[in-house]
Design a protein around this motif. Structure first.
Motif, mmCIF file in Angstrom:
data_model
loop_
_atom_site.group_PDB
_atom_site.id
_atom_site.type_symbol
_atom_site.label_atom_id
_atom_site.label_comp_id
_atom_site.label_asym_id
_atom_site.label_seq_id
_atom_site.Cartn_x
_atom_site.Cartn_y
_atom_site.Cartn_z
ATOM 1 N N ALA A 6 -42.708 8.085 34.761
ATOM 2 C CA ALA A 6 -41.842 7.760 35.895
ATOM 3 C C ALA A 6 -40.439 8.288 35.629
ATOM 4 N N VAL A 7 -39.830 8.869 36.656
ATOM 5 C CA VAL A 7 -38.466 9.385 36.551
ATOM 6 C C VAL A 7 -37.640 8.783 37.686
ATOM 7 N N LEU A 8 -36.426 8.385 37.350
ATOM 8 C CA LEU A 8 -35.512 7.780 38.320
ATOM 9 C C LEU A 8 -34.309 8.696 38.488
ATOM 10 N N ARG A 9 -34.024 9.071 39.736
ATOM 11 C CA ARG A 9 -32.808 9.835 40.034
ATOM 12 C C ARG A 9 -31.671 8.824 40.158
ATOM 13 N N LEU A 10 -30.667 8.952 39.316
ATOM 14 C CA LEU A 10 -29.512 8.060 39.342
ATOM 15 C C LEU A 10 -28.582 8.446 40.492
ATOM 16 N N PRO A 11 -27.658 7.558 40.888
ATOM 17 C CA PRO A 11 -26.822 7.823 42.064
ATOM 18 C C PRO A 11 -26.078 9.161 42.031
ATOM 19 N N HIS A 12 -25.639 9.632 40.868
ATOM 20 C CA HIS A 12 -24.896 10.898 40.822
ATOM 21 C C HIS A 12 -25.803 12.123 40.669
ATOM 22 N N HIS A 13 -27.144 11.924 40.601
ATOM 23 C CA HIS A 13 -28.033 13.080 40.484
ATOM 24 C C HIS A 13 -28.000 13.874 41.781
ATOM 25 N N ASP A 14 -27.878 15.165 41.643
ATOM 26 C CA ASP A 14 -27.865 16.053 42.800
ATOM 27 C C ASP A 14 -29.304 16.271 43.272
ATOM 28 N N PRO A 15 -29.658 15.790 44.469
ATOM 29 C CA PRO A 15 -31.037 15.931 44.942
ATOM 30 C C PRO A 15 -31.461 17.388 45.149
ATOM 31 N N ALA A 16 -30.519 18.312 45.168
ATOM 32 C CA ALA A 16 -30.868 19.727 45.297
ATOM 33 C C ALA A 16 -31.423 20.295 43.987
ATOM 34 N N LEU A 17 -31.185 19.595 42.881
ATOM 35 C CA LEU A 17 -31.696 20.061 41.587
ATOM 36 C C LEU A 17 -33.152 19.641 41.423
ATOM 37 N N PRO A 18 -33.954 20.510 40.812
ATOM 38 C CA PRO A 18 -35.351 20.135 40.593
ATOM 39 C C PRO A 18 -35.480 19.099 39.485
ATOM 40 N N ASP A 31 -37.638 21.954 31.297
ATOM 41 C CA ASP A 31 -36.213 22.255 31.380
ATOM 42 C C ASP A 31 -35.438 21.058 31.916
ATOM 43 N N LEU A 32 -34.319 20.733 31.253
ATOM 44 C CA LEU A 32 -33.390 19.712 31.723
ATOM 45 C C LEU A 32 -32.168 20.414 32.308
ATOM 46 N N TYR A 33 -31.707 19.927 33.446
ATOM 47 C CA TYR A 33 -30.586 20.534 34.165
ATOM 48 C C TYR A 33 -29.339 19.655 34.071
ATOM 49 N N ALA A 34 -28.177 20.289 34.019
ATOM 50 C CA ALA A 34 -26.916 19.564 34.076
ATOM 51 C C ALA A 34 -26.698 19.080 35.499
ATOM 52 N N SER A 35 -26.626 17.765 35.663
ATOM 53 C CA SER A 35 -26.290 17.196 36.967
ATOM 54 C C SER A 35 -24.946 16.507 36.796
ATOM 55 N N LEU A 50 -16.491 25.205 18.797
ATOM 56 C CA LEU A 50 -16.760 24.201 17.767
ATOM 57 C C LEU A 50 -16.650 22.771 18.284
ATOM 58 N N GLY A 51 -16.632 22.609 19.596
ATOM 59 C CA GLY A 51 -16.562 21.283 20.203
ATOM 60 C C GLY A 51 -17.927 20.805 20.637
ATOM 61 N N ARG A 52 -17.941 19.622 21.223
ATOM 62 C CA ARG A 52 -19.179 19.063 21.751
ATOM 63 C C ARG A 52 -18.872 18.284 23.015
ATOM 64 N N VAL A 53 -19.887 18.169 23.874
ATOM 65 C CA VAL A 53 -19.742 17.434 25.124
ATOM 66 C C VAL A 53 -21.094 16.829 25.483
ATOM 67 N N LEU A 54 -21.054 15.591 25.986
ATOM 68 C CA LEU A 54 -22.265 14.926 26.451
ATOM 69 C C LEU A 54 -22.460 15.288 27.922
ATOM 70 N N VAL A 55 -23.525 16.022 28.203
ATOM 71 C CA VAL A 55 -23.777 16.528 29.548
ATOM 72 C C VAL A 55 -24.785 15.615 30.244
ATOM 73 N N PRO A 56 -24.427 15.094 31.417
ATOM 74 C CA PRO A 56 -25.348 14.213 32.138
ATOM 75 C C PRO A 56 -26.458 15.001 32.831
ATOM 76 N N THR A 57 -27.619 14.348 32.954
ATOM 77 C CA THR A 57 -28.721 14.934 33.713
ATOM 78 C C THR A 57 -28.934 14.201 35.031
ATOM 79 N N GLY A 58 -28.370 12.997 35.145
ATOM 80 C CA GLY A 58 -28.560 12.205 36.356
ATOM 81 C C GLY A 58 -29.941 11.583 36.458
ATOM 82 N N LEU A 59 -30.678 11.570 35.345
ATOM 83 C CA LEU A 59 -32.048 11.066 35.353
ATOM 84 C C LEU A 59 -32.254 10.009 34.275
ATOM 85 N N ALA A 60 -33.146 9.084 34.552
ATOM 86 C CA ALA A 60 -33.651 8.139 33.562
ATOM 87 C C ALA A 60 -35.172 8.211 33.645
#
Length: 155
Positions: A6-18, A31-35, A50-60
């Motif tokens: 089961a996958v849940l689209r969170l409120p900020h997930h872009d529904p245009a993304l697969p 493949d995981l997409y940046a949402s 040399l930095g890092r960033v936590l990129v959201p997917t908008g999915l749970a």
């Protein structure tokens, strides 16, 4: 047999993304997409050298007990931009229900911009074998013995 997750689209997930899916019949990872958050979508997220960033997917997701999700780097990002998953493979436990985030790191000398909708990582679902450690007085011997890093040769 295909495992249903089961996958849940969170409120900020872009529904245009697969939703995550396999690129080919032989692909091990989806493949995981940046949402990105709506305020970040136009500009993207800066990933400095040399930095890092936590990129959201908008999915749970709800990974079944006895399995895990492994978040792995995409080879194209690594070879072209020096961008990889910092804690590769990142583990998603079966009892985690929060947003899937991908911790990217930039090993290049230039800032990389994570664009909204970019394929940022792969998700591999794998079985988990649980173990119980049992105290022992000694361990059975092997040909390798206590030889550690580099002990089996350089080639």
């Amino acid at each position: 047999m295909t495992l249903q997750i089961a996958v849940l689209r969170l409120p900020h997930h872009d529904p245009a993304l697969p939703l995550p899916d396999y690129a080919t019949a032989g692909s091990a990872g989806m493949d995981l997409y940046a949402s990105l958050q709506p305020d970040d979508r136009a500009e993207g997220l800066a990933l400095p050298s040399l930095g890092r960033v936590l990129v959201p997917t908008g999915l749970a997701i709800a990974i079944p007990e006895g399995h895990e999700g492994q978040v792995r780097p995409r080879s194209g990002l690594a070879v072209r931009h020096g961008v990889t998953v910092a804690n590769a493979p990142g583990t998603i436990d079966s009892d985690y229900r929060g947003e899937l985030g991908v911790l990217l790191t930039n090993l290049s000398l230039e800032t990389y911009w994570v664009s909204h909708g970019t394929r940022i990582a792969q998700l591999v679902i794998a079985p988990v074998t649980r173990a119980r450690l049992v105290p022992a007085e000694s361990l059975p011997g092997t040909a390798r013995g206590e030889g550690g890093f580099g002990s089996t040769g350089t080639h």
